[in-house]
Design a protein around this motif. Structure first.
Motif, PDB file in Angstrom:
ATOM      1  N   GLN A   1      41.039  37.106  25.604  1.00 42.03           N
ATOM      2  CA  GLN A   1      39.627  36.553  24.382  1.00 42.03           C
ATOM      3  C   GLN A   1      40.659  35.020  24.281  1.00 42.03           C
ATOM      4  O   GLN A   1      39.140  34.532  23.252  1.00 42.03           O
TER       5      GLN A   1
ATOM      6  N   LEU B   1      39.492  37.262  32.893  1.00 41.53           N
ATOM      7  CA  LEU B   1      40.250  38.072  33.680  1.00 41.53           C
ATOM      8  C   LEU B   1      40.130  38.762  34.522  1.00 41.53           C
ATOM      9  O   LEU B   1      41.415  38.715  35.607  1.00 41.53           O
TER      10      LEU B   1
ATOM     11  N   TYR C   1      44.390  40.544  28.754  1.00 43.45           N
ATOM     12  CA  TYR C   1      43.290  40.600  27.935  1.00 43.45           C
ATOM     13  C   TYR C   1      43.302  39.775  26.715  1.00 43.45           C
ATOM     14  O   TYR C   1      41.705  38.756  26.265  1.00 43.45           O
TER      15      TYR C   1
ATOM     16  N   LEU D   1      40.225  48.685  33.497  1.00 48.18           N
ATOM     17  CA  LEU D   1      39.524  48.281  32.934  1.00 48.18           C
ATOM     18  C   LEU D   1      39.001  49.449  33.220  1.00 48.18           C
ATOM     19  O   LEU D   1      38.081  49.893  31.926  1.00 48.18           O
TER      20      LEU D   1
ATOM     21  N   TYR E   1      48.428  44.507  30.945  1.00 52.14           N
ATOM     22  CA  TYR E   1      46.799  44.401  31.544  1.00 52.14           C
ATOM     23  C   TYR E   1      46.249  43.759  29.738  1.00 52.14           C
ATOM     24  O   TYR E   1      45.241  43.330  29.488  1.00 52.14           O
TER      25      TYR E   1
ATOM     26  N   LEU F   1      36.469  39.415  29.549  1.00 52.53           N
ATOM     27  CA  LEU F   1      37.118  40.374  30.910  1.00 52.53           C
ATOM     28  C   LEU F   1      36.123  39.141  32.481  1.00 52.53           C
ATOM     29  O   LEU F   1      36.808  39.442  32.934  1.00 52.53           O
TER      30      LEU F   1
END
Length: 145
Positions: A141, A86, A137, A19, A133, A83
Motif C-alpha cells: 500500500q 502484492l 500488503y 487473499l 502477508y 493487491l
C-alpha cells in the motif's frame, strides 16, 4: 465456503488463502490434500480447488506467467494497486523465471522455504504466515504504483 489445494503449501498456496480470507470469504475453510486426491475431494467436500497447475480442470490456477494469486484477483474483480503489487511479489517468489517482476519476491521465497523447513502443518503455516502477508500488503500500500 470450502477451498482446497495441494498439501505442503508454500508461496502461492499461502498467499491465496490470505487473499481469499481477507478479500473474498472471511469465513473460508481450507483443505490440503495430496494432488492425486484433489479433484475427488473437492467434489465430495463441495470445495473450490485452487493452485494445482498439473490439473487442467482447476480454474483458479497459474495463467501464463501469472500466479494463482493473480488469477483470484482477476476472477473476483479485486483491483487495487496494492493487491496488484502484492500479486507481482507473490509471482516473483512463486514462478521460476519471474523473479525480476518484483525484487521482494526472493525474500518472500526464502521465508516460504524456511516455514516449510520447520516441518509445520499446512494449517500452522497459514496461521504463522498470515501476519507476514498483512505486513507485505501494508508495504505494498505504501509502494503501490
Amino acid at each position: 465456503m470450502r477451498w482446497i489445494t495441494r498439501e505442503n503449501i508454500k508461496v502461492d498456496r499461502v498467499a491465496c488463502p490470505w487473499l481469499i480470507t481477507r478479500f473474498v470469504d472471511e469465513a473460508a475453510e481450507f483443505l490440503f490434500v495430496p494432488e492425486a486426491d484433489l479433484l475427488e475431494t473437492a467434489r465430495r467436500e463441495s470445495a473450490i480447488p485452487f493452485d494445482a497447475t498439473r490439473l487442467a480442470e482447476v480454474i483458479l490456477n497459474h495463467r501464463g506467467d501469472r500466479c494463482t494469486f493473480e488469477a483470484i484477483l482477476e476472477d473476483f474483480h479485486l483491483s487495487n494497486p496494492a493487491l496488484e503489487r502484492l500479486g507481482r511479489i507473490v509471482r516473483a517468489a512463486d514462478v521460476k523465471g519471474q523473479e525480476s517482476v518484483a525484487p521482494e519476491g526472493l525474500g518472500l521465497r526464502a521465508m516460504a522455504q524456511g516455514f516449510a523447513a520447520l516441518g509445520l502443518s499446512d494449517e500452522e503455516r497459514l496461521r504463522r504466515q498470515f501476519p507476514m502477508y498483512d505486513a507485505l500488503y501494508a508495504y505494498a500500500q505504501q509502494h503501490a504504483e
